[in-house]
Write a protein that holds these residues in place. Structure first.
Motif, PDB file in Angstrom:
ATOM      1  N   GLY A 124       0.804  -1.219   0.000  1.00 18.96           N
ATOM      2  CA  GLY A 124       0.000   0.000   0.000  1.00 18.96           C
ATOM      3  C   GLY A 124       0.833   1.262   0.000  1.00 18.96           C
ATOM      4  N   GLY A 125       2.139   1.130  -0.249  1.00 19.94           N
ATOM      5  CA  GLY A 125       3.017   2.288  -0.213  1.00 19.94           C
ATOM      6  C   GLY A 125       2.564   3.416  -1.115  1.00 19.94           C
ATOM      7  N   HIS A 126       2.078   3.090  -2.331  1.00 18.97           N
ATOM      8  CA  HIS A 126       1.598   4.139  -3.248  1.00 18.97           C
ATOM      9  C   HIS A 126       0.412   4.891  -2.630  1.00 18.97           C
ATOM     10  CE1 HIS A 126       3.754   1.563  -6.195  1.00 18.97           C
ATOM     11  NE2 HIS A 126       3.990   2.718  -6.799  1.00 18.97           N
ATOM     12  N   PHE A 127      -0.503   4.160  -2.054  1.00 18.21           N
ATOM     13  CA  PHE A 127      -1.699   4.770  -1.457  1.00 18.21           C
ATOM     14  C   PHE A 127      -1.321   5.689  -0.302  1.00 18.21           C
ATOM     15  CE2 PHE A 127      -4.942   4.568   1.927  1.00 18.21           C
ATOM     16  CZ  PHE A 127      -6.042   5.079   1.255  1.00 18.21           C
ATOM     17  N   PHE A 128      -0.508   5.169   0.622  1.00 23.31           N
ATOM     18  CA  PHE A 128      -0.183   5.935   1.819  1.00 23.31           C
ATOM     19  C   PHE A 128       0.686   7.153   1.501  1.00 23.31           C
ATOM     20  CE2 PHE A 128      -0.793   1.561   3.628  1.00 23.31           C
ATOM     21  CZ  PHE A 128      -2.007   1.846   4.236  1.00 23.31           C
ATOM     22  N   LEU A 129       1.619   7.016   0.550  1.00 27.82           N
ATOM     23  CA  LEU A 129       2.425   8.163   0.157  1.00 27.82           C
ATOM     24  C   LEU A 129       1.558   9.227  -0.508  1.00 27.82           C
ATOM     25  CD1 LEU A 129       5.694   6.544  -1.280  1.00 27.82           C
ATOM     26  CD2 LEU A 129       5.404   7.706   0.920  1.00 27.82           C
ATOM     27  N   GLU A 130       0.631   8.802  -1.360  1.00 26.93           N
ATOM     28  CA  GLU A 130      -0.254   9.759  -2.029  1.00 26.93           C
ATOM     29  C   GLU A 130      -1.124  10.490  -1.011  1.00 26.93           C
ATOM     30  OE1 GLU A 130      -3.383  11.618  -4.240  1.00 26.93           O
ATOM     31  OE2 GLU A 130      -3.681  10.038  -2.756  1.00 26.93           O
ATOM     32  N   GLN A 131      -1.584   9.756   0.018  1.00 22.63           N
ATOM     33  CA  GLN A 131      -2.409  10.368   1.053  1.00 22.63           C
ATOM     34  C   GLN A 131      -1.654  11.469   1.792  1.00 22.63           C
ATOM     35  OE1 GLN A 131      -5.679   8.986   2.947  1.00 22.63           O
ATOM     36  NE2 GLN A 131      -6.085   8.948   0.755  1.00 22.63           N
ATOM     37  N   ARG A 132      -0.383  11.213   2.088  1.00 25.19           N
ATOM     38  CA  ARG A 132       0.391  12.153   2.897  1.00 25.19           C
ATOM     39  C   ARG A 132       1.090  13.227   2.068  1.00 25.19           C
ATOM     40  NH1 ARG A 132       1.939  11.377   8.338  1.00 25.19           N
ATOM     41  NH2 ARG A 132       0.667   9.771   9.324  1.00 25.19           N
TER      42      ARG A 132
ATOM     43  N   HIS B 181     -11.945   6.253   6.904  1.00 28.57           N
ATOM     44  CA  HIS B 181     -11.321   5.072   6.319  1.00 28.57           C
ATOM     45  C   HIS B 181     -12.317   4.136   5.642  1.00 28.57           C
ATOM     46  CE1 HIS B 181      -7.267   5.300   8.655  1.00 28.57           C
ATOM     47  NE2 HIS B 181      -7.686   6.489   8.234  1.00 28.57           N
ATOM     48  N   GLN B 182     -13.607   4.229   5.977  1.00 32.10           N
ATOM     49  CA  GLN B 182     -14.571   3.369   5.289  1.00 32.10           C
ATOM     50  C   GLN B 182     -14.674   3.737   3.817  1.00 32.10           C
ATOM     51  OE1 GLN B 182     -18.797   3.891   6.290  1.00 32.10           O
ATOM     52  NE2 GLN B 182     -18.285   5.831   7.297  1.00 32.10           N
ATOM     53  N   TYR B 183     -14.340   4.980   3.481  1.00 30.68           N
ATOM     54  CA  TYR B 183     -14.343   5.388   2.083  1.00 30.68           C
ATOM     55  C   TYR B 183     -12.983   5.153   1.429  1.00 30.68           C
ATOM     56  CZ  TYR B 183     -18.772   7.533   3.287  1.00 30.68           C
ATOM     57  OH  TYR B 183     -20.066   7.724   3.716  1.00 30.68           O
ATOM     58  N   GLY B 184     -11.935   5.099   2.237  1.00 20.13           N
ATOM     59  CA  GLY B 184     -10.608   4.896   1.689  1.00 20.13           C
ATOM     60  C   GLY B 184     -10.242   3.451   1.458  1.00 20.13           C
ATOM     61  N   ILE B 185     -10.913   2.514   2.154  1.00 19.27           N
ATOM     62  CA  ILE B 185     -10.488   1.113   2.106  1.00 19.27           C
ATOM     63  C   ILE B 185     -10.614   0.529   0.706  1.00 19.27           C
ATOM     64  CG2 ILE B 185     -12.748   0.268   2.869  1.00 19.27           C
ATOM     65  CD1 ILE B 185      -9.262  -1.274   3.564  1.00 19.27           C
ATOM     66  N   ASP B 186     -11.656   0.878  -0.032  1.00 13.78           N
ATOM     67  CA  ASP B 186     -11.788   0.348  -1.401  1.00 13.78           C
ATOM     68  C   ASP B 186     -10.643   0.841  -2.280  1.00 13.78           C
ATOM     69  OD1 ASP B 186     -14.063  -1.061  -0.771  1.00 13.78           O
ATOM     70  OD2 ASP B 186     -15.446   0.485  -1.499  1.00 13.78           O
ATOM     71  N   GLN B 187     -10.270   2.085  -2.129  1.00 16.82           N
ATOM     72  CA  GLN B 187      -9.155   2.621  -2.904  1.00 16.82           C
ATOM     73  C   GLN B 187      -7.845   1.951  -2.504  1.00 16.82           C
ATOM     74  OE1 GLN B 187      -8.248   6.790  -2.371  1.00 16.82           O
ATOM     75  NE2 GLN B 187      -7.471   6.979  -4.468  1.00 16.82           N
ATOM     76  N   LEU B 188      -7.643   1.750  -1.189  1.00 17.36           N
ATOM     77  CA  LEU B 188      -6.439   1.048  -0.728  1.00 17.36           C
ATOM     78  C   LEU B 188      -6.360  -0.342  -1.342  1.00 17.36           C
ATOM     79  CD1 LEU B 188      -3.949   0.523   0.998  1.00 17.36           C
ATOM     80  CD2 LEU B 188      -5.474   0.096   2.948  1.00 17.36           C
ATOM     81  N   ARG B 189      -7.465  -1.049  -1.373  1.00 19.37           N
ATOM     82  CA  ARG B 189      -7.463  -2.405  -1.949  1.00 19.37           C
ATOM     83  C   ARG B 189      -7.160  -2.373  -3.444  1.00 19.37           C
ATOM     84  NH1 ARG B 189     -12.470  -3.874   1.812  1.00 19.37           N
ATOM     85  NH2 ARG B 189     -11.347  -4.978   3.479  1.00 19.37           N
ATOM     86  N   GLN B 190      -7.618  -1.346  -4.138  1.00 14.46           N
ATOM     87  CA  GLN B 190      -7.299  -1.221  -5.565  1.00 14.46           C
ATOM     88  C   GLN B 190      -5.796  -0.999  -5.749  1.00 14.46           C
ATOM     89  OE1 GLN B 190      -9.856   1.969  -6.863  1.00 14.46           O
ATOM     90  NE2 GLN B 190     -11.566   0.602  -7.316  1.00 14.46           N
ATOM     91  N   TYR B 191      -5.228  -0.140  -4.930  1.00 10.26           N
ATOM     92  CA  TYR B 191      -3.782   0.082  -4.981  1.00 10.26           C
ATOM     93  C   TYR B 191      -3.036  -1.227  -4.708  1.00 10.26           C
ATOM     94  CZ  TYR B 191      -3.466   5.212  -5.288  1.00 10.26           C
ATOM     95  OH  TYR B 191      -3.494   6.516  -5.715  1.00 10.26           O
ATOM     96  N   LEU B 192      -3.458  -1.961  -3.694  1.00  8.73           N
ATOM     97  CA  LEU B 192      -2.798  -3.219  -3.337  1.00  8.73           C
ATOM     98  C   LEU B 192      -2.870  -4.224  -4.485  1.00  8.73           C
ATOM     99  CD1 LEU B 192      -4.075  -3.515   0.332  1.00  8.73           C
ATOM    100  CD2 LEU B 192      -1.672  -3.303  -0.342  1.00  8.73           C
TER     101      LEU B 192
END
Length: 257
Positions: free
Chosen positions: A142-150, A212-223
């Motif tokens: 999930g590095g791409h997701f978390f880096l993009e978030q921050r 996070h309930q809205y972010g989890i689907d996006q995180l899973r797509q990144y993963l």
């Protein structure tokens, strides 16, 4: 448990990576145990705060070199990625406040996992790097997701591409972490958690859940995309050269293939 310890004090659970003699580098068996303990903490009704930290001289040096060789088959690769995804989605969706307490090396997959926490604090000696590119790979966990978030997309790309190492103060200025301490990070994390334990924690957890309930689907797509991309990158000549150079303790000679 062989590679982790869990201690509880009131509403606080202390989860510690306990392979300190190897800078808590992650291998296949360790990831399996990690996923199990994260699931156990998710189900734990006694704790509202989790402090994630590493024993020894660093938080986590990323994936162990042995894992680079162990994941050569698609079956083992998928098993490993399943565990990694369970860990980061577990922290991300956990109905608790997760504090990552960082010191020493925080590298690659270790940084991705740390970023899945809600709050990152670091000792001044911490050195953070998403240096997958050094072995011809892209961030996973999930590095791409978390880096993009921050950081936002542009800065996240630059950070991943450069593979640069940031000291704690630089990472704070970069907005990659939330606080820097001069003192012992384990003691500082305990004081912070004790302070937060006197706050309306259920209100804080509700805010986390709403976001996070809205972010989890996006995180899973990144993963899912990371899993597919990483397997392809593992077949490249640059990855083979990166691993060979790492083992031989020399600079890699990449050719873009």
């Amino acid at each position: 448990m062989e590679f982790f310890t869990v201690e509880r004090e009131g509403p606080i659970a202390y989860l510690t990576l306990a392979r300190g003699e190897k800078y808590n580098a992650l291998h296949v068996d360790m990831l399996g145990e990690f996923a199990e303990v994260v699931e156990e903490l998710k189900q734990d009704d006694q704790s509202s705060i989790v402090i994630l930290s590493g024993a020894g001289d660093g938080f986590c040096a990323g994936g162990d070199v042995s894992m680079m060789q162990d994941v050569s088959s698609p079956e083992v690769y998928d098993q490993v990625m399943d565990k990694i995804e369970a860990i980061v989605t577990g922290f991300y969706t956990m109905s608790k406040i997760v504090i990552a307490a960082l010191h020493g090396p925080v590298v690659g997959l270790g940084l991705s996992i740390a970023l899945s926490a809600d709050y990152l604090i670091a000792e001044a000696n911490a050195k953070l790097s998403m240096n997958f590119i050094g072995i011809g790979l892209a961030p996973d966990g999930g590095g791409h997701f978390f880096l993009e978030q921050r950081l936002g997309t542009h800065r996240a790309k630059q950070f991943a591409w450069q593979g640069e190492q940031l000291r704690a103060k630089e990472a704070f200025d970069f907005q990659l972490i939330d606080l820097v301490y001069e003192g012992n990070i384990h003691e500082e994390a305990k004081l912070l958690a004790e302070k937060w334990s006197r706050k309306p924690l259920q209100s804080m957890i509700a805010t986390k859940s709403i976001y996070h309930q809205y972010g989890i689907d996006q995180l899973r797509q990144y993963l899912a995309n990371e899993r597919q991309s990483q397997w392809k990158l593992k077949q490249t000549a640059d990855h083979r050269e990166g691993v060979k150079a790492f083992l031989e303790k020399r600079s890699p000679q990449f050719n873009g293939k």
